[in-house]
Design a protein around this motif. Structure first.
Motif, PDB file in Angstrom:
ATOM      1  N   HIS A 139     -30.768  -9.379  -5.234  1.00  0.00           N
ATOM      2  CA  HIS A 139     -29.937  -9.335  -4.017  1.00  0.00           C
ATOM      3  C   HIS A 139     -30.360  -8.176  -3.128  1.00  0.00           C
ATOM      4  N   PHE A 140     -30.641  -7.044  -3.739  1.00  0.00           N
ATOM      5  CA  PHE A 140     -31.083  -5.870  -2.983  1.00  0.00           C
ATOM      6  C   PHE A 140     -32.387  -6.161  -2.244  1.00  0.00           C
ATOM      7  N   SER A 141     -33.366  -6.739  -2.943  1.00  0.00           N
ATOM      8  CA  SER A 141     -34.676  -7.009  -2.339  1.00  0.00           C
ATOM      9  C   SER A 141     -34.567  -7.999  -1.184  1.00  0.00           C
ATOM     10  N   THR A 142     -33.749  -9.048  -1.373  1.00  0.00           N
ATOM     11  CA  THR A 142     -33.563 -10.048  -0.313  1.00  0.00           C
ATOM     12  C   THR A 142     -32.915  -9.419   0.918  1.00  0.00           C
ATOM     13  N   ALA A 143     -31.852  -8.616   0.703  1.00  0.00           N
ATOM     14  CA  ALA A 143     -31.162  -7.975   1.819  1.00  0.00           C
ATOM     15  C   ALA A 143     -32.071  -6.980   2.534  1.00  0.00           C
ATOM     16  N   PHE A 144     -32.882  -6.249   1.761  1.00  0.00           N
ATOM     17  CA  PHE A 144     -33.790  -5.251   2.331  1.00  0.00           C
ATOM     18  C   PHE A 144     -34.833  -5.922   3.228  1.00  0.00           C
ATOM     19  N   LYS A 145     -35.434  -7.011   2.738  1.00  0.00           N
ATOM     20  CA  LYS A 145     -36.461  -7.709   3.517  1.00  0.00           C
ATOM     21  C   LYS A 145     -35.868  -8.308   4.786  1.00  0.00           C
ATOM     22  N   LYS A 146     -34.638  -8.826   4.693  1.00  0.00           N
ATOM     23  CA  LYS A 146     -33.970  -9.390   5.870  1.00  0.00           C
ATOM     24  C   LYS A 146     -33.700  -8.319   6.916  1.00  0.00           C
ATOM     25  N   GLU A 147     -33.373  -7.104   6.447  1.00  0.00           N
ATOM     26  CA  GLU A 147     -33.042  -6.011   7.366  1.00  0.00           C
ATOM     27  C   GLU A 147     -34.284  -5.389   7.992  1.00  0.00           C
ATOM     28  N   TYR A 148     -35.347  -5.177   7.187  1.00  0.00           N
ATOM     29  CA  TYR A 148     -36.507  -4.410   7.664  1.00  0.00           C
ATOM     30  C   TYR A 148     -37.772  -5.235   7.858  1.00  0.00           C
ATOM     31  N   GLY A 149     -37.778  -6.477   7.413  1.00  0.00           N
ATOM     32  CA  GLY A 149     -38.948  -7.332   7.638  1.00  0.00           C
ATOM     33  C   GLY A 149     -40.015  -7.237   6.577  1.00  0.00           C
ATOM     34  N   TYR A 150     -39.807  -6.415   5.569  1.00  0.00           N
ATOM     35  CA  TYR A 150     -40.763  -6.302   4.458  1.00  0.00           C
ATOM     36  C   TYR A 150     -39.981  -5.951   3.186  1.00  0.00           C
ATOM     37  N   PRO A 151     -40.499  -6.298   2.011  1.00  0.00           N
ATOM     38  CA  PRO A 151     -39.762  -6.050   0.773  1.00  0.00           C
ATOM     39  C   PRO A 151     -39.796  -4.571   0.392  1.00  0.00           C
ATOM     40  N   PRO A 152     -38.835  -4.108  -0.374  1.00  0.00           N
ATOM     41  CA  PRO A 152     -38.817  -2.687  -0.789  1.00  0.00           C
ATOM     42  C   PRO A 152     -40.038  -2.320  -1.630  1.00  0.00           C
ATOM     43  N   SER A 153     -40.623  -3.297  -2.288  1.00  0.00           N
ATOM     44  CA  SER A 153     -41.804  -3.022  -3.108  1.00  0.00           C
ATOM     45  C   SER A 153     -43.006  -2.611  -2.284  1.00  0.00           C
TER      46      SER A 153
END
Length: 278
Positions: free
Chosen positions: A257-271
């Motif tokens: 859930h964190f990774s999906t929300a992060f990518k939606k917010e910033y356009g790239y995955p946290p990884s």
């Protein structure tokens, strides 16, 4: 239930918690609570100071407060075991009426402003919790009538050991509106519903949403996610933390859930963020 954690719950009033290793807990307390450590240790983190409690210590927690604590085994390896007794408002109202309890007119300023009130060791407290602990040892819960008598014993014990707690126990006023921006910035990581955030800021749900919109120009749910992501991004950018190390800390329940929300917010995955301190 988490591995190494056992919780017994009777009538949502009497709890026994056993923990085999260090466990960080953060929760909102909606009712007054009396706590006793049967074994192990506990760190209590309050705005005014940090408390370190050991076996045999007891403390009182006021309602409508955020409680941060670390339950941990003792230095000798004895696991944490704590007893938690809730003193709910309807019961306290009955106590005040039926027993015609006199509440002191003058309060103790220290007691009035402290989140936690530490209690001196006393045979009355030891006797109360020793009898309660035996119910769990025998795997037999007390009857409702017996439980009510134990709750009354707890109230009278508190009043005898610390009379100025009377003004706290029998204060039934609802919380006043508190500073919304300050509260949200302190507690956005907490696992609370929008309804609970409203309650703990002294607002109805509709009033909370209205005040929130005027202040933040976002819905509460959207602002909370955005604020958590900002904190996580800062921790990864500036401290080189891994996504797996930060998602729980900022309030997300799972990494996906964190990774999906992060990518939606910033356009790239946290990884995609390098794991190295700047």
């Amino acid at each position: 239930m988490e591995p190494g954690v056992v919780v017994y719950n009777y009538m949502d009033t009497f709890f026994c918690c056993m923990v085999e290793k260090d466990k960080w807990c953060e929760e909102m307390i909606s009712e007054h609570m009396l706590v006793y450590l049967c074994s192990g240790e506990m760190e209590l983190i309050a705005p005014e100071k940090k408390y370190h409690l050991k076996k045999g210590d007891a403390f009182f927690v006021k309602r409508n407060h955020l409680v941060r604590k670390i339950k941990q085994p003792s230095k000798s390896g004895e696991p944490f075991k704590g007893l938690f007794l809730q003193l709910k408002m309807p019961f306290l109202k009955r106590m005040l009426s039926e027993h015609q309890i006199t509440v002191p007119l003058v309060s103790n300023p220290m007691t009035a402003k402290s989140t936690y009130v530490l209690l001196e060791k006393h045979p009355f407290l030891n006797g109360l919790f020793s009898s309660l602990e035996q119910y769990f040892g025998a795997q037999q819960y007390p009857s409702k009538e017996l439980m009510e008598s134990k709750l009354a014993e707890a109230v009278f014990t508190l009043l005898q050991l610390k009379p100025d707690l009377g003004q706290v126990l029998f204060d039934f006023a609802e919380p006043w509106k508190i500073n919304l921006e300050e509260f949200m910035n302190k507690n956005y990581k907490c696992d609370l519903s929008v309804e609970e955030f409203a309650h703990y800021t002294g607002r109805s749900l509709s009033s909370f949403k209205k005040d929130f919109s005027q202040l933040f120009h976002l819905t509460p749910s959207r602002w909370i996610i955005k604020r958590r992501l900002e904190e996580a991004k800062c921790m990864m950018d500036k401290l080189g933390r891994k996504p797996a190390d930060v998602y729980l800390e900022v309030g997300f329940k799972n990494l996906s859930h964190f990774s999906t929300a992060f990518k939606k917010e910033y356009g790239y995955p946290p990884s995609a963020i390098p794991v190295s301190a700047v």
